[in-house]
Design a protein around this motif. Structure first.
Motif, PDB file in Angstrom:
ATOM      1  N   VAL A 357      -9.082 -39.538 -45.558  1.00  0.00           N
ATOM      2  CA  VAL A 357      -7.984 -39.579 -44.590  1.00  0.00           C
ATOM      3  C   VAL A 357      -8.163 -38.522 -43.503  1.00  0.00           C
ATOM      4  N   ARG A 358      -8.486 -37.297 -43.898  1.00  0.00           N
ATOM      5  CA  ARG A 358      -8.656 -36.226 -42.916  1.00  0.00           C
ATOM      6  C   ARG A 358      -9.830 -36.518 -41.998  1.00  0.00           C
ATOM      7  N   GLU A 359     -10.941 -36.973 -42.591  1.00  0.00           N
ATOM      8  CA  GLU A 359     -12.130 -37.253 -41.787  1.00  0.00           C
ATOM      9  C   GLU A 359     -11.874 -38.385 -40.790  1.00  0.00           C
ATOM     10  N   VAL A 360     -11.139 -39.412 -41.238  1.00  0.00           N
ATOM     11  CA  VAL A 360     -10.819 -40.524 -40.347  1.00  0.00           C
ATOM     12  C   VAL A 360      -9.910 -40.059 -39.201  1.00  0.00           C
ATOM     13  N   ALA A 361      -8.959 -39.201 -39.511  1.00  0.00           N
ATOM     14  CA  ALA A 361      -8.079 -38.670 -38.467  1.00  0.00           C
ATOM     15  C   ALA A 361      -8.872 -37.914 -37.410  1.00  0.00           C
ATOM     16  N   GLU A 362      -9.867 -37.151 -37.859  1.00  0.00           N
ATOM     17  CA  GLU A 362     -10.706 -36.422 -36.910  1.00  0.00           C
ATOM     18  C   GLU A 362     -11.512 -37.377 -36.036  1.00  0.00           C
ATOM     19  N   HIS A 367     -12.365 -40.335 -30.695  1.00  0.00           N
ATOM     20  CA  HIS A 367     -12.626 -41.564 -29.929  1.00  0.00           C
ATOM     21  C   HIS A 367     -11.434 -42.053 -29.109  1.00  0.00           C
ATOM     22  N   LYS A 368     -10.219 -41.907 -29.642  1.00  0.00           N
ATOM     23  CA  LYS A 368      -9.065 -42.584 -29.073  1.00  0.00           C
ATOM     24  C   LYS A 368      -8.772 -42.219 -27.609  1.00  0.00           C
ATOM     25  N   PRO A 369      -8.977 -40.957 -27.204  1.00  0.00           N
ATOM     26  CA  PRO A 369      -8.672 -40.626 -25.796  1.00  0.00           C
ATOM     27  C   PRO A 369      -9.426 -41.479 -24.787  1.00  0.00           C
ATOM     28  N   ALA A 370     -10.560 -42.034 -25.164  1.00  0.00           N
ATOM     29  CA  ALA A 370     -11.329 -42.857 -24.248  1.00  0.00           C
ATOM     30  C   ALA A 370     -10.636 -44.170 -23.919  1.00  0.00           C
ATOM     31  N   PHE A 371      -9.640 -44.557 -24.749  1.00  0.00           N
ATOM     32  CA  PHE A 371      -9.007 -45.853 -24.570  1.00  0.00           C
ATOM     33  C   PHE A 371      -7.548 -45.729 -24.145  1.00  0.00           C
ATOM     34  N   LEU A 372      -7.149 -44.543 -23.780  1.00  0.00           N
ATOM     35  CA  LEU A 372      -5.767 -44.345 -23.333  1.00  0.00           C
ATOM     36  C   LEU A 372      -5.670 -44.313 -21.827  1.00  0.00           C
TER      37      LEU A 372
END
Length: 372
Positions: A357-362, A367-372
């Motif tokens: 869970v922690r690793e996935v959150a990291e 990655h997510k900022p690239a799609f906002l």
């Protein structure tokens, strides 16, 4: 106001003795029986037909060296070290028969295989096993005598598979059982709670205290047919000890949340009912995910330690002694022991969570900022 403890606020004694390194079974020595290779082949189900398997004895001196090396590089505040005396025949005979002890003593200085479960001795093994049992006794004496709030005996060979009359599963003497019996016979502890969190069922400890009214045995382990195949939930003791054996066989894949739930919702009320004078832990580290048997993390070991420590504070004036059992991946074994010592010394355990869970959150945060 509640005071938040920091590492070092609680004193902890670690019992370590280099004589336990002299237990050095070697699977490649001439005394290896030919049936072992065929047994391992059968266990693997013929996956490697035609291939000569190289099998090394997994319970080797490097297990202790890995732990002590890490503790030297990264010492835990509040931890101090002591050595042990070898357990006497009188102390061992509280849980092992005289005939069994004589058979083991006869192997002193020799090399031999004791059973098909791969339990073997080398020339220094009997002396090492006496010191291992003595280390468990020393840990109990330290906490009952008030020299430390808790103690951890770095024992090898391990002990919880050894019964009154049989060596098994790398174990010669049942270290935690010897310590429990010593606490009752010599130190005035009437009721002893043994918590076994090794991934393998502590069949030897169960058998020794099966009918005892004064020892509660609480065992979490991977369920049958996983080795040694015992420890069904219906196995609850007999005679005067009926109800004082609590087996919790777990399915493969269990991790932090499952184990913490068992400890919080079953061990805690069991201990509250039993009201022990002393708590012992058969602390195996093969539940860690790197050992490929269950899925516990280091945080999980810390959380379990905090729970048994709370129970010791509540019922036993803090008297808590841990005895090393299994754990064969050197990194997770050493880091697991250190995590436990941090909590014993006053540290706050990390929050537990499902694996990844922690690793996935990291990764999401990356990655997510690239799609906002």
């Amino acid at each position: 106001m509640e005071v938040s403890l920091v590492i070092g606020d609680r004193d902890v004694i670690v019992i370590h003795d280099d004589r336990m390194l002299d237990h050095r079974p070697n699977a490649e020595e001439p005394f290896l029986p030919g049936r072992l290779a065929s047994r391992v082949q059968a266990i693997l189900g013929g996956l490697f037909d035609g291939v000569v398997l190289k099998w090394s004895y997994p319970e080797h001196p490097g297990r202790l060296s890995a732990i002590t090396d890490l503790l030297t590089r990264e010492p835990v505040p509040g931890v101090r070290y002591e050595t042990a005396r070898g357990a006497s025949q009188e102390q061992l005979a509280r849980v092992h028969t005289t005939s069994y002890l004589e058979d083991i003593y006869a192997l002193r200085g020799k090399q031999a295989w004791l059973d098909v479960d791969t339990t073997a001795v080398s020339s220094g093994s009997v002396d090492a096993a006496e010191v291992a049992a003595g280390a468990a006794i020393a840990a109990v004496e330290a906490v009952v005598g008030g020299r430390a709030r808790s103690a951890f005996a770095l024992c090898r060979p391990p002990g919880h598979h050894a019964g009154s009359v049989r060596a098994r599963g790398f174990c010669l003497f049942n270290n935690v059982a010897v310590a429990a019996a010593h606490a009752q016979a010599a130190l005035g502890c009437e009721r002893v709670l043994i918590v076994d969190w090794d991934v393998h069922h502590g069949n030897g400890t169960q058998d020794i205290f099966w009918a005892s009214p004064d020892v509660m045995f609480f065992d979490t382990h991977r369920g049958a047919p996983f080795y040694p195949g015992s420890g069904n939930k219906e196995d609850i003791g007999a005679g005067l000890g009926e109800g004082l054996t609590v087996n919790v066989p777990l399915p493969a894949g269990c991790g932090d949340l499952a184990l913490v739930k068992v400890f919080r919702e079953l061990l805690v009320p069991a201990a509250d009912w039993f009201k022990p004078n002393l708590i012992l832990v058969s602390a195996g580290f093969d539940m860690h995910r790197l050992d490929l048997c269950l899925n516990l993390s280091y945080s999980g070991f810390g959380a379990l330690t905090a729970i048994v420590q709370e129970l010791a504070d509540k019922h036993c004036d803090g008297r808590l002694a841990m005895v090393l059992e299994g754990g064969y991946h050197l990194e997770s074994l050493a880091r697991g022991v250190r995590t436990v010592l941090e909590v014993l010394a006053g540290g706050t355990p990390s929050m537990t969570e499902e694996p990844g869970v922690r690793e996935v959150a990291e990764l999401i945060a990356f990655h997510k900022p690239a799609f906002l």
